[in-house]
Design a protein around this motif. Structure first.
Motif, PDB file in Angstrom:
ATOM      1  N   VAL A 148       0.864  -1.186   0.000  1.00 33.52           N
ATOM      2  CA  VAL A 148       0.000   0.000   0.000  1.00 33.52           C
ATOM      3  C   VAL A 148       0.896   1.231   0.000  1.00 33.52           C
ATOM      4  CG1 VAL A 148      -1.804   1.272   1.202  1.00 33.52           C
ATOM      5  CG2 VAL A 148      -1.802  -1.235   1.244  1.00 33.52           C
ATOM      6  N   TYR A 149       0.893   1.953  -1.126  1.00 25.52           N
ATOM      7  CA  TYR A 149       1.700   3.156  -1.248  1.00 25.52           C
ATOM      8  C   TYR A 149       1.094   4.294  -0.423  1.00 25.52           C
ATOM      9  CZ  TYR A 149       3.842   1.069  -5.459  1.00 25.52           C
ATOM     10  OH  TYR A 149       4.495   0.256  -6.349  1.00 25.52           O
ATOM     11  N   PRO A 150       1.928   5.210   0.086  1.00 22.81           N
ATOM     12  CA  PRO A 150       1.366   6.418   0.699  1.00 22.81           C
ATOM     13  C   PRO A 150       0.683   7.264  -0.363  1.00 22.81           C
ATOM     14  CG  PRO A 150       3.746   6.637   0.425  1.00 22.81           C
ATOM     15  CD  PRO A 150       3.403   5.211   0.068  1.00 22.81           C
ATOM     16  N   LEU A 249       4.402  13.783   1.789  1.00 23.96           N
ATOM     17  CA  LEU A 249       4.981  14.930   1.099  1.00 23.96           C
ATOM     18  C   LEU A 249       6.089  14.482   0.153  1.00 23.96           C
ATOM     19  CD1 LEU A 249       5.209  18.011   0.766  1.00 23.96           C
ATOM     20  CD2 LEU A 249       6.766  18.021   2.732  1.00 23.96           C
ATOM     21  N   ALA A 250       6.960  13.587   0.622  1.00 23.78           N
ATOM     22  CA  ALA A 250       8.038  13.073  -0.228  1.00 23.78           C
ATOM     23  C   ALA A 250       7.462  12.366  -1.451  1.00 23.78           C
ATOM     24  CB  ALA A 250       8.928  12.133   0.576  1.00 23.78           C
ATOM     25  N   ALA A 251       6.382  11.622  -1.247  1.00 28.08           N
ATOM     26  CA  ALA A 251       5.745  10.947  -2.381  1.00 28.08           C
ATOM     27  C   ALA A 251       5.193  11.964  -3.377  1.00 28.08           C
ATOM     28  CB  ALA A 251       4.630  10.030  -1.886  1.00 28.08           C
ATOM     29  N   ALA A 255       6.434  12.380  -7.265  1.00 24.29           N
ATOM     30  CA  ALA A 255       5.517  12.248  -8.405  1.00 24.29           C
ATOM     31  C   ALA A 255       5.528  13.499  -9.262  1.00 24.29           C
ATOM     32  CB  ALA A 255       4.105  11.944  -7.903  1.00 24.29           C
ATOM     33  N   HIS A 256       5.527  14.677  -8.611  1.00 22.41           N
ATOM     34  CA  HIS A 256       5.451  15.933  -9.356  1.00 22.41           C
ATOM     35  C   HIS A 256       6.721  16.182 -10.155  1.00 22.41           C
ATOM     36  CE1 HIS A 256       3.910  19.932 -10.260  1.00 22.41           C
ATOM     37  NE2 HIS A 256       5.122  20.394 -10.002  1.00 22.41           N
ATOM     38  N   LEU A 257       7.881  16.044  -9.525  1.00 24.83           N
ATOM     39  CA  LEU A 257       9.123  16.361 -10.215  1.00 24.83           C
ATOM     40  C   LEU A 257       9.464  15.334 -11.291  1.00 24.83           C
ATOM     41  CD1 LEU A 257      11.432  17.776  -7.402  1.00 24.83           C
ATOM     42  CD2 LEU A 257       9.854  18.952  -8.928  1.00 24.83           C
ATOM     43  N   MET A 288       8.846   6.319 -14.616  1.00 25.23           N
ATOM     44  CA  MET A 288       7.825   5.714 -13.766  1.00 25.23           C
ATOM     45  C   MET A 288       8.373   4.579 -12.917  1.00 25.23           C
ATOM     46  SD  MET A 288       5.015   7.260 -13.768  1.00 25.23           S
ATOM     47  CE  MET A 288       4.092   5.997 -12.912  1.00 25.23           C
ATOM     48  N   THR A 289       9.355   3.854 -13.441  1.00 25.33           N
ATOM     49  CA  THR A 289       9.955   2.788 -12.631  1.00 25.33           C
ATOM     50  C   THR A 289      10.563   3.360 -11.366  1.00 25.33           C
ATOM     51  OG1 THR A 289      10.415   1.434 -14.596  1.00 25.33           O
ATOM     52  CG2 THR A 289      11.676   0.945 -12.601  1.00 25.33           C
ATOM     53  N   GLN A 290      11.209   4.519 -11.502  1.00 26.54           N
ATOM     54  CA  GLN A 290      11.800   5.174 -10.329  1.00 26.54           C
ATOM     55  C   GLN A 290      10.728   5.576  -9.329  1.00 26.54           C
ATOM     56  OE1 GLN A 290      14.743   5.303  -9.432  1.00 26.54           O
ATOM     57  NE2 GLN A 290      15.200   7.095  -8.189  1.00 26.54           N
ATOM     58  N   GLN A 291       9.597   6.054  -9.823  1.00 25.67           N
ATOM     59  CA  GLN A 291       8.509   6.423  -8.920  1.00 25.67           C
ATOM     60  C   GLN A 291       8.031   5.218  -8.129  1.00 25.67           C
ATOM     61  OE1 GLN A 291       5.400   9.170 -10.223  1.00 25.67           O
ATOM     62  NE2 GLN A 291       3.846   7.720  -9.534  1.00 25.67           N
TER      63      GLN A 291
END
Length: 368
Positions: A148-150, A249-251, A255-257, A288-291
């Motif tokens: 479960v991702y934040p 916040l880090a998530a 995602a944004h950057l 996306m893999t990095q995300q």
């Protein structure tokens, strides 16, 4: 005499059927369960499929199935499912009776309330004879689970330091020569590699000439999350709210950057579970893999420190040879940390700090 023989026969039947069912009840009895998806976000609704199959000619008079999940998954109310929930775990208990060659399929609707790694774990199955004289227990370890991702926060309109690294402003940070972009020629300067000499222009002008290369932006950011809720924290965070805010916040920043074409990396002084030896660090990369890699690390993150944030940063400083843009998410900034930040700056890094001391009103969430 008639009653005596009836009692004797009944006793023999009870004993025989007890031994028979004890020996055969769990044979060819299959149990499995699995989530329909392997990952989701906080607040998502997911489905758990449970299958019990009796693949023999004898019935299973009764079967008790017991299992355990970490708290954080909310199961919908369902018949024949008894749930007792504690602070950290929830225990499930169900009873079944299966005829020969029977298959039972149950679908559980679940709300993912909290980030984390939820393993399917071990299931205990208890069964026995018709009258409960004999019983047998079998445990089965199941593979798989769900991450479960934040829920990423929407940072597009927040006053964050990383705003200075977004969009066209990126090109003002690191300006590098791009070996694939040639915009002309110029005179040779000390330090220019010989492979860049343009010999035709040199012969024409009589002085050494080299290719002039265009520039490109080095749009990379490294985020460090401090899981200590105060400087003297011993092992586990006792005030998790600001740390959980920092995780979301880090998530959101990630995602944004990444959607802006930047490359992001992340590290933290927390652990990825008591039984895990994996390092809580994802090297800088894009896409996306990095995300997914960063989100998985944040999902698995336990608020148990592996090292003090000061010592963790000292270790990180020793392994970064090239200058980086760094964002610090921390509940506090002490004089020792200020000294450590200055050491990073002295090595060519840039440091920006976002304090997590006061958890603000929940911001908008963004779907990633």
């Amino acid at each position: 005499m008639g009653a005596y023989w009836i009692l004797l026969i009944a006793a023999v039947v009870i004993v025989v059927q007890g031994k028979l069912f004890k020996r055969t009840a769990l044979k060819r009895l299959n149990y499995s369960r699995s989530f329909k998806v392997s990952t989701c976000y906080e607040g998502d609704s997911v489905e758990l499929i449970e299958i019990i199959e009796n693949r023999k000619a004898l019935p299973v008079p009764w079967l008790r199935v017991e299992s355990q999940f970490r708290s954080g998954l909310a199961f919908d109310n369902q018949l024949n499912l008894d749930i007792s929930e504690g602070q950290f775990n929830q225990n499930h208990k169900s009873f079944f009776s299966l005829l020969p060659w029977t298959k039972i399929l149950r679908r559980h609707r679940i709300i993912a309330k909290r980030r984390g790694l939820y393993k399917l774990g071990t299931v205990s199955m208890t069964t026995g004879d018709l009258v409960g004289m004999e019983s047998i227990v079998q445990s089965k370890t199941l593979s798989g689970g769900i991450i479960v991702y934040p829920m990423p926060m929407d940072v597009s309109d927040m006053a964050l330091p990383v705003q200075t690294w977004m969009g066209e402003m990126l090109v003002r940070r690191w300006i590098l020569e791009d070996p694939f972009l040639i915009s002309g020629i110029r005179e040779y300067r000390d330090g220019d590699p010989l492979k860049d000499i343009q010999w035709k222009a040199t012969a024409r002008t009589g002085t050494l000439q080299v290719h002039r290369r265009d520039t490109t932006a080095d749009s990379r950011l490294l985020i460090y999350l401090n899981i200590e809720d105060h400087e003297q924290m011993w092992s586990k965070a006792t005030r998790p709210e600001p740390i959980e805010y920092g995780i979301r916040l880090a998530a959101g920043i990630t995602a944004h950057l990444l959607s802006q074409g930047m490359e992001i990396g992340m590290g933290t002084n927390g652990t990825l579970g008591e039984d895990s030896t994996d390092e809580a660090f994802v090297p800088v990369a894009g896409g996306m893999t990095q995300q997914h890699l960063i989100f998985e690390m944040l999902a698995r993150l336990e608020l148990i420190r592996k090292a003090s944030f000061h010592d963790y940063l000292a270790h990180e400083l020793s392994r970064h040879e090239e200058a980086r843009d760094i964002l610090i998410l921390s509940t506090y900034v002490s004089p020792r940390l200020e000294e450590m930040f200055q050491r990073f700056r002295d090595n060519g890094h840039t440091i920006q700090v976002f304090p997590l001391g006061d958890v603000p009103t929940p911001a908008k969430e963004v779907s990633a």
